[in-house]
Design a protein around this motif. Sequence first.
Motif, PDB file in Angstrom:
ATOM      1  N   VAL A  29       0.833  -1.213   0.000  1.00 40.70           N
ATOM      2  CA  VAL A  29       0.000   0.000   0.000  1.00 40.70           C
ATOM      3  C   VAL A  29       0.866   1.261   0.000  1.00 40.70           C
ATOM      4  CG1 VAL A  29      -1.962  -1.114   1.106  1.00 40.70           C
ATOM      5  CG2 VAL A  29      -0.204  -0.037   2.537  1.00 40.70           C
ATOM      6  N   GLY A  30       2.136   1.098  -0.350  1.00 43.68           N
ATOM      7  CA  GLY A  30       3.002   2.259  -0.522  1.00 43.68           C
ATOM      8  C   GLY A  30       3.738   2.725   0.710  1.00 43.68           C
ATOM      9  N   LEU A  31       3.764   1.920   1.765  1.00 47.98           N
ATOM     10  CA  LEU A  31       4.471   2.304   2.985  1.00 47.98           C
ATOM     11  C   LEU A  31       5.774   1.502   3.080  1.00 47.98           C
ATOM     12  CD1 LEU A  31       1.439   2.532   5.423  1.00 47.98           C
ATOM     13  CD2 LEU A  31       2.832   4.423   4.565  1.00 47.98           C
ATOM     14  N   ASP A  32       6.826   2.099   2.565  1.00 44.15           N
ATOM     15  CA  ASP A  32       8.110   1.407   2.506  1.00 44.15           C
ATOM     16  C   ASP A  32       9.227   2.329   2.988  1.00 44.15           C
ATOM     17  OD1 ASP A  32       8.331   3.225   0.457  1.00 44.15           O
ATOM     18  OD2 ASP A  32       8.190   1.750  -1.147  1.00 44.15           O
ATOM     19  N   GLY A  33      10.466   1.943   2.691  1.00 46.84           N
ATOM     20  CA  GLY A  33      11.613   2.721   3.133  1.00 46.84           C
ATOM     21  C   GLY A  33      11.644   4.132   2.574  1.00 46.84           C
ATOM     22  N   GLU A  34      11.116   4.318   1.368  1.00 47.08           N
ATOM     23  CA  GLU A  34      11.102   5.663   0.786  1.00 47.08           C
ATOM     24  C   GLU A  34      10.178   6.596   1.554  1.00 47.08           C
ATOM     25  OE1 GLU A  34      10.235   5.433  -3.377  1.00 47.08           O
ATOM     26  OE2 GLU A  34      12.362   5.206  -3.884  1.00 47.08           O
ATOM     27  N   ILE A  35       9.079   6.062   2.068  1.00 45.70           N
ATOM     28  CA  ILE A  35       8.199   6.878   2.906  1.00 45.70           C
ATOM     29  C   ILE A  35       8.902   7.216   4.224  1.00 45.70           C
ATOM     30  CG2 ILE A  35       6.093   6.834   4.292  1.00 45.70           C
ATOM     31  CD1 ILE A  35       5.576   7.515   1.413  1.00 45.70           C
ATOM     32  N   GLY A  36       9.647   6.254   4.768  1.00 41.95           N
ATOM     33  CA  GLY A  36      10.444   6.545   5.957  1.00 41.95           C
ATOM     34  C   GLY A  36      11.437   7.661   5.685  1.00 41.95           C
ATOM     35  N   GLU A  37      12.052   7.620   4.516  1.00 44.95           N
ATOM     36  CA  GLU A  37      12.993   8.671   4.107  1.00 44.95           C
ATOM     37  C   GLU A  37      12.279  10.009   3.983  1.00 44.95           C
ATOM     38  OE1 GLU A  37      16.439  10.483   3.242  1.00 44.95           O
ATOM     39  OE2 GLU A  37      16.350   8.312   3.515  1.00 44.95           O
ATOM     40  N   PHE A  38      11.085   9.998   3.375  1.00 42.24           N
ATOM     41  CA  PHE A  38      10.314  11.234   3.233  1.00 42.24           C
ATOM     42  C   PHE A  38       9.998  11.836   4.600  1.00 42.24           C
ATOM     43  CE2 PHE A  38       6.258  13.359   3.598  1.00 42.24           C
ATOM     44  CZ  PHE A  38       6.373  14.376   2.668  1.00 42.24           C
ATOM     45  N   ILE A  39       9.506  11.000   5.517  1.00 46.89           N
ATOM     46  CA  ILE A  39       9.093  11.495   6.838  1.00 46.89           C
ATOM     47  C   ILE A  39      10.269  12.123   7.568  1.00 46.89           C
ATOM     48  CG2 ILE A  39       8.290  10.758   9.109  1.00 46.89           C
ATOM     49  CD1 ILE A  39       6.471   8.739   7.679  1.00 46.89           C
ATOM     50  N   CYS A  40      11.433  11.478   7.541  1.00 48.44           N
ATOM     51  CA  CYS A  40      12.613  12.026   8.214  1.00 48.44           C
ATOM     52  C   CYS A  40      13.083  13.323   7.557  1.00 48.44           C
ATOM     53  CB  CYS A  40      13.742  10.999   8.215  1.00 48.44           C
ATOM     54  SG  CYS A  40      13.450   9.602   9.317  1.00 48.44           S
ATOM     55  N   SER A  41      13.158  13.322   6.240  1.00 49.05           N
ATOM     56  CA  SER A  41      13.652  14.502   5.527  1.00 49.05           C
ATOM     57  C   SER A  41      12.685  15.670   5.636  1.00 49.05           C
ATOM     58  CB  SER A  41      13.893  14.166   4.044  1.00 49.05           C
ATOM     59  OG  SER A  41      14.866  13.173   3.904  1.00 49.05           O
ATOM     60  N   TYR A  42      11.390  15.387   5.476  1.00 42.92           N
ATOM     61  CA  TYR A  42      10.416  16.469   5.549  1.00 42.92           C
ATOM     62  C   TYR A  42      10.313  17.017   6.974  1.00 42.92           C
ATOM     63  CZ  TYR A  42       6.306  19.283   4.705  1.00 42.92           C
ATOM     64  OH  TYR A  42       5.461  20.354   4.596  1.00 42.92           O
ATOM     65  N   SER A  43      10.456  16.156   7.965  1.00 47.16           N
ATOM     66  CA  SER A  43      10.409  16.604   9.355  1.00 47.16           C
ATOM     67  C   SER A  43      11.534  17.582   9.651  1.00 47.16           C
ATOM     68  CB  SER A  43      10.505  15.405  10.305  1.00 47.16           C
ATOM     69  OG  SER A  43       9.337  14.624  10.242  1.00 47.16           O
ATOM     70  N   LYS A  44      12.689  17.329   9.076  1.00 46.78           N
ATOM     71  CA  LYS A  44      13.819  18.235   9.281  1.00 46.78           C
ATOM     72  C   LYS A  44      13.512  19.604   8.707  1.00 46.78           C
ATOM     73  CE  LYS A  44      18.829  18.480   8.609  1.00 46.78           C
ATOM     74  NZ  LYS A  44      20.015  17.807   8.032  1.00 46.78           N
ATOM     75  N   VAL A  45      12.945  19.627   7.496  1.00 42.67           N
ATOM     76  CA  VAL A  45      12.577  20.889   6.852  1.00 42.67           C
ATOM     77  C   VAL A  45      11.510  21.614   7.659  1.00 42.67           C
ATOM     78  CG1 VAL A  45      11.536  21.928   4.793  1.00 42.67           C
ATOM     79  CG2 VAL A  45      13.193  20.064   4.555  1.00 42.67           C
ATOM     80  N   LYS A  46      10.488  20.864   8.064  1.00 48.86           N
ATOM     81  CA  LYS A  46       9.366  21.447   8.802  1.00 48.86           C
ATOM     82  C   LYS A  46       9.820  21.976  10.161  1.00 48.86           C
ATOM     83  CE  LYS A  46       4.795  21.804   9.772  1.00 48.86           C
ATOM     84  NZ  LYS A  46       3.795  22.548   9.004  1.00 48.86           N
ATOM     85  N   GLU A  47      10.626  21.189  10.875  1.00 45.43           N
ATOM     86  CA  GLU A  47      11.071  21.612  12.199  1.00 45.43           C
ATOM     87  C   GLU A  47      11.934  22.859  12.121  1.00 45.43           C
ATOM     88  OE1 GLU A  47      13.468  21.888  15.841  1.00 45.43           O
ATOM     89  OE2 GLU A  47      14.206  21.565  13.796  1.00 45.43           O
ATOM     90  N   ASN A  48      12.797  22.937  11.093  1.00 45.87           N
ATOM     91  CA  ASN A  48      13.615  24.130  10.912  1.00 45.87           C
ATOM     92  C   ASN A  48      12.746  25.354  10.659  1.00 45.87           C
ATOM     93  OD1 ASN A  48      16.002  22.783  11.287  1.00 45.87           O
ATOM     94  ND2 ASN A  48      16.457  22.529   9.122  1.00 45.87           N
ATOM     95  N   HIS A  49      11.712  25.171   9.857  1.00 49.61           N
ATOM     96  CA  HIS A  49      10.776  26.276   9.580  1.00 49.61           C
ATOM     97  C   HIS A  49      10.080  26.725  10.860  1.00 49.61           C
ATOM     98  CE1 HIS A  49       7.421  28.582   7.920  1.00 49.61           C
ATOM     99  NE2 HIS A  49       6.618  27.795   8.607  1.00 49.61           N
ATOM    100  N   LEU A  50       9.603  25.759  11.648  1.00 55.10           N
ATOM    101  CA  LEU A  50       8.897  26.097  12.883  1.00 55.10           C
ATOM    102  C   LEU A  50       9.825  26.791  13.877  1.00 55.10           C
ATOM    103  CD1 LEU A  50       6.839  22.813  13.378  1.00 55.10           C
ATOM    104  CD2 LEU A  50       5.944  25.039  12.689  1.00 55.10           C
ATOM    105  N   TYR A  51      11.065  26.313  13.954  1.00 59.37           N
ATOM    106  CA  TYR A  51      12.013  26.914  14.880  1.00 59.37           C
ATOM    107  C   TYR A  51      12.332  28.349  14.472  1.00 59.37           C
ATOM    108  CZ  TYR A  51      16.299  27.680  17.547  1.00 59.37           C
ATOM    109  OH  TYR A  51      17.262  28.199  18.378  1.00 59.37           O
TER     110      TYR A  51
END
Length: 283
Positions: A248-270
């Motif tokens: 259903v599309g939940l694989d290592g690439e989604i894990g990569e997306f979540i980690c990478s996007y979280s870094k971008v989002k957290e930097n923006h919020l900070y």
Amino acid sequence: MSTRMFLRAATRAAKGPRAQIGSMLRQQTLVCNVRAFSAMTVVAAKHAGGKVSKKEKRTQISPRDELVSILNDELSFEDSQAKEEEPTSGLVEILDAHGFELIELPDVDNVTLKKTTQDGTEILVKFVPSDVNSYTGESPYGEEEFSEEFENEKELEEESEMDEDFNEGYLPTKIYITKPGKGTVVIDANSEPENLSIEQVTFFKDSAIALSDDAMAEQTRKSIYWGPPFQNLDHRLQDAYYNYLESVGLDGEIGEFICSYSKVKENHLYRKSLEDVKKFFES
């Protein structure tokens, strides 16, 4: 302390005395205790244990102006770090390829990925960008190793090239798989670079209990049997769960997306929080 905040502190500490850098890397205590800035001569001299001249005392600015000045330094630092980050254009392609929709609010520390499969199964993936953790919670290098390396006067750039397992982190992730009228399976997982690891699998007959954020639903969830730790399950069953998630599309690439996007989002919020606090003290 999260890996990300620790690395921020390590980079800033490069501006301070060498002894402080070694101490910070050994102890990994509160970030606010190890940040060093060079905006003010008086503050820098005190931070280094030096004496402040009479002239410096006369020109010392108010605590409020000092705070605003350091907030400006922090904003400049975050801007310089953002320019060094890898481009995020590939993140959108990952979502599109896996069929997920990104749901978020600009200044809210929650992100949801949403998808409906061909058979009508609804999938939600929820995570909090600022929740990133280190793998072990402590440096893979022992205290003695850190001390010895810094005594050898190696450059900070060389010291900061730590083991990738320490630099990277995992992000607690909730996966909700709902079949309308049939219930919801909740999967507690960890998103990691190029990986998505399952921690626990729980079934809720009432989807409202699984999906609701209200206090009563939360209390009900606490009384439900959550099942054994995932690693205690038969290996064939573990593999079957992973195979389903991949289907259903939940694989290592989604894990990569979540980690990478979280870094971008957290930097923006900070950065946004720094701007808000700066404006508050300037007013």
